[in-house]
Design an enzyme around this catalytic site. Structure first.
Site, PDB file in Angstrom:
ATOM      1  N   LYS A  30      10.161   5.253  -6.266  1.00  0.00           N
ATOM      2  CA  LYS A  30       9.090   4.318  -6.638  1.00  0.00           C
ATOM      3  C   LYS A  30       8.322   4.851  -7.850  1.00  0.00           C
ATOM      4  O   LYS A  30       7.783   5.943  -7.826  1.00  0.00           O
ATOM      5  CB  LYS A  30       8.138   4.127  -5.465  1.00  0.00           C
ATOM      6  CG  LYS A  30       7.041   3.111  -5.737  1.00  0.00           C
ATOM      7  CD  LYS A  30       6.249   2.845  -4.478  1.00  0.00           C
ATOM      8  CE  LYS A  30       5.073   3.760  -4.323  1.00  0.00           C
ATOM      9  NZ  LYS A  30       4.010   3.572  -5.328  1.00  0.00           N
ATOM     10  N   ASP A  59       6.374  -0.291  -8.983  1.00  0.00           N
ATOM     11  CA  ASP A  59       5.236  -0.689  -8.141  1.00  0.00           C
ATOM     12  C   ASP A  59       3.989  -0.862  -9.008  1.00  0.00           C
ATOM     13  O   ASP A  59       3.113  -0.003  -9.023  1.00  0.00           O
ATOM     14  CB  ASP A  59       5.045   0.404  -7.075  1.00  0.00           C
ATOM     15  CG  ASP A  59       3.865   0.147  -6.156  1.00  0.00           C
ATOM     16  OD1 ASP A  59       3.460  -1.018  -5.998  1.00  0.00           O
ATOM     17  OD2 ASP A  59       3.350   1.131  -5.589  1.00  0.00           O
ATOM     18  N   LYS A  61       2.199  -3.861  -8.939  1.00  0.00           N
ATOM     19  CA  LYS A  61       1.322  -4.801  -8.211  1.00  0.00           C
ATOM     20  C   LYS A  61       0.620  -5.754  -9.171  1.00  0.00           C
ATOM     21  O   LYS A  61      -0.612  -5.774  -9.260  1.00  0.00           O
ATOM     22  CB  LYS A  61       0.262  -4.052  -7.403  1.00  0.00           C
ATOM     23  CG  LYS A  61       0.812  -3.051  -6.409  1.00  0.00           C
ATOM     24  CD  LYS A  61      -0.326  -2.406  -5.626  1.00  0.00           C
ATOM     25  CE  LYS A  61       0.143  -1.362  -4.654  1.00  0.00           C
ATOM     26  NZ  LYS A  61       0.654  -0.132  -5.289  1.00  0.00           N
ATOM     27  N   ASP A  64      -2.287 -11.796 -12.265  1.00  0.00           N
ATOM     28  CA  ASP A  64      -2.819 -12.396 -13.500  1.00  0.00           C
ATOM     29  C   ASP A  64      -2.583 -13.900 -13.417  1.00  0.00           C
ATOM     30  O   ASP A  64      -2.191 -14.411 -12.355  1.00  0.00           O
ATOM     31  CB  ASP A  64      -2.110 -11.771 -14.731  1.00  0.00           C
ATOM     32  CG  ASP A  64      -3.035 -11.710 -15.947  1.00  0.00           C
ATOM     33  OD1 ASP A  64      -3.620 -12.767 -16.292  1.00  0.00           O
ATOM     34  OD2 ASP A  64      -3.169 -10.626 -16.536  1.00  0.00           O
ATOM     35  N   THR A 118      -2.640  -0.662   2.277  1.00  0.00           N
ATOM     36  CA  THR A 118      -2.747   0.145   3.500  1.00  0.00           C
ATOM     37  C   THR A 118      -3.966   1.065   3.492  1.00  0.00           C
ATOM     38  O   THR A 118      -4.278   1.686   4.497  1.00  0.00           O
ATOM     39  CB  THR A 118      -1.462   0.971   3.709  1.00  0.00           C
ATOM     40  OG1 THR A 118      -1.040   1.475   2.437  1.00  0.00           O
ATOM     41  CG2 THR A 118      -0.353   0.137   4.274  1.00  0.00           C
ATOM     42  N   ARG A 207       2.872  11.585  -0.873  1.00  0.00           N
ATOM     43  CA  ARG A 207       2.289  12.924  -0.767  1.00  0.00           C
ATOM     44  C   ARG A 207       2.951  13.848   0.253  1.00  0.00           C
ATOM     45  O   ARG A 207       3.139  15.040  -0.045  1.00  0.00           O
ATOM     46  CB  ARG A 207       0.776  12.809  -0.537  1.00  0.00           C
ATOM     47  CG  ARG A 207       0.052  12.413  -1.822  1.00  0.00           C
ATOM     48  CD  ARG A 207      -1.348  11.929  -1.581  1.00  0.00           C
ATOM     49  NE  ARG A 207      -1.349  10.589  -0.991  1.00  0.00           N
ATOM     50  CZ  ARG A 207      -2.452   9.884  -0.771  1.00  0.00           C
ATOM     51  NH1 ARG A 207      -3.638  10.394  -1.074  1.00  0.00           N
ATOM     52  NH2 ARG A 207      -2.377   8.671  -0.255  1.00  0.00           N
TER      53      ARG A 207
HETATM   54  O1  C5P Z   1       1.145   9.449  -0.959  1.00  0.00           O
HETATM   55  P1  C5P Z   1       1.399   8.250  -0.084  1.00  0.00           P
HETATM   56  O2  C5P Z   1       2.552   8.461   0.882  1.00  0.00           O
HETATM   57  O3  C5P Z   1       0.157   7.723   0.572  1.00  0.00           O
HETATM   58  O4  C5P Z   1       1.919   7.157  -1.137  1.00  0.00           O
HETATM   59  C1  C5P Z   1       1.994   5.808  -0.866  1.00  0.00           C
HETATM   60  C2  C5P Z   1       2.433   5.112  -2.102  1.00  0.00           C
HETATM   61  O5  C5P Z   1       2.567   3.726  -1.798  1.00  0.00           O
HETATM   62  C3  C5P Z   1       1.437   5.203  -3.254  1.00  0.00           C
HETATM   63  O6  C5P Z   1       2.221   5.299  -4.441  1.00  0.00           O
HETATM   64  C4  C5P Z   1       0.685   3.899  -3.220  1.00  0.00           C
HETATM   65  O7  C5P Z   1       0.318   3.460  -4.499  1.00  0.00           O
HETATM   66  C5  C5P Z   1       1.721   2.965  -2.629  1.00  0.00           C
HETATM   67  N1  C5P Z   1       1.220   1.792  -1.914  1.00  0.00           N
HETATM   68  C6  C5P Z   1       0.354   1.849  -0.842  1.00  0.00           C
HETATM   69  N2  C5P Z   1      -0.084   0.695  -0.220  1.00  0.00           N
HETATM   70  C7  C5P Z   1       0.336  -0.484  -0.621  1.00  0.00           C
HETATM   71  C8  C5P Z   1       1.236  -0.555  -1.710  1.00  0.00           C
HETATM   72  C9  C5P Z   1       1.659   0.614  -2.308  1.00  0.00           C
HETATM   73  O8  C5P Z   1      -0.021   2.927  -0.426  1.00  0.00           O
HETATM   74  N3  C5P Z   1      -0.034  -1.577   0.010  1.00  0.00           N
END
Ligand code: C5P
Length: 227
Positions: A30, A59, A61, A64, A118, A207
């Site tokens: 991603k 990603d 998102k 517009d 989330t 992470r």
């Molecule tokens: O580090 P972590 O596991 O929390 O990463 C989650 C990834 O998913 C991040 O890149 C974040 O931008 C993305 N994301 C998210 N929630 C969403 C859409 C994308 O956490 N609804």
């Protein structure tokens, strides 16, 4: 269920080194805002060079007016990415315009709609959207489905509900996956095992992988837990 690893590292080199260390894995990678704004399209081409079978999820998102979204969608598709996303709250007119623009392309990418991030808890979600997460997520998912998108980004907690209300084949991609109880800034988190139980199609993990000393080992552990 498939694994998508978030390349959210502070430099191009760090992202590419992570991708290289995972080159033998059948996974999605991603590319999010941080990496794309900094590195542009070279990150997509470099990933495909490391392993042409890596699937790339851009990603960004997008949100517009419909015409601007459709233009951006076409540009994203032309980068050769396998999936990108838009905000469902941009509305059905915009989502339909995006779909009509990309569906005629030679290799149309999968398009997903972001429902509720989330990182939102109930209270803060309601302050922005004026309704409960469940209700809005259902409505956003229905809008996306009716606009011809392939699926949604949602939390694991909503995956089963969306599939049973809409269509079992409507894809759910779920971020906020953790191996243990650490949640960083994510609020609606879940384990790999729970994501599987909830029929999530693609889990996104950032992470817990790239902050580990041995990312490949964490990826292998996640893949094992996905079986
Ligand atoms: O580090 P972590 O596991 O929390 O990463 C989650 C990834 O998913 C991040 O890149 C974040 O931008 C993305 N994301 C998210 N929630 C969403 C859409 C994308 O956490 N609804």
């Amino acid at each position: 269920m498939e694994l998508c690893v978030a390349l959210d590292l502070p430099t191009f080199e760090a992202n590419i080194n992570l991708a290289r260390s995972l080159r033998h894995k059948n996974i999605w990678l991603k590319v999010g805002l941080r990496s794309y704004i900094r590195d542009g399209e070279k990150i997509v081409s470099e990933i495909k060079e490391i392993n042409p079978n890596f699937k790339v999820f851009l990603d960004l998102k997008i949100y517009d007016i419909p015409n601007t979204m459709a233009d951006a969608a076409e540009s994203m598709a032309n980068l050769g990415v396998d999936m990108f996303n838009v905000h469902a709250s941009s509305g059905k007119v915009a989502m339909r315009e995006v779909m009509s623009r990309v569906s005629g392309l030679k290799k149309p990418p999968l398009v997903l709609a972001v429902t509720a991030l989330t990182s939102f808890d109930e209270e803060n979600f309601e302050l922005v959207y004026g309704d409960s997460i469940d209700k809005k997520v259902n409505q956003f998912a229905k809008d996306a489905y009716e606009s011809g998108l392939g699926g949604v980004v949602c939390s694991v907690l909503e995956s089963k509900m969306i599939k049973s209300n809409i269509d079992e084949n409507f894809i759910t991609l779920t971020p906020g996956i953790r191996l243990n109880s650490d949640s960083d800034d994510q609020k609606r988190v879940a384990t790999v095992e729970f994501a599987k139980e909830q029929n999530s199609d693609i889990i996104v993990v950032g992470r817990p992988i790239y902050n580990s000393k041995e990312p490949l080992k964490v990826v292998e552990e996640i893949i094992k837990r996905m079986q």
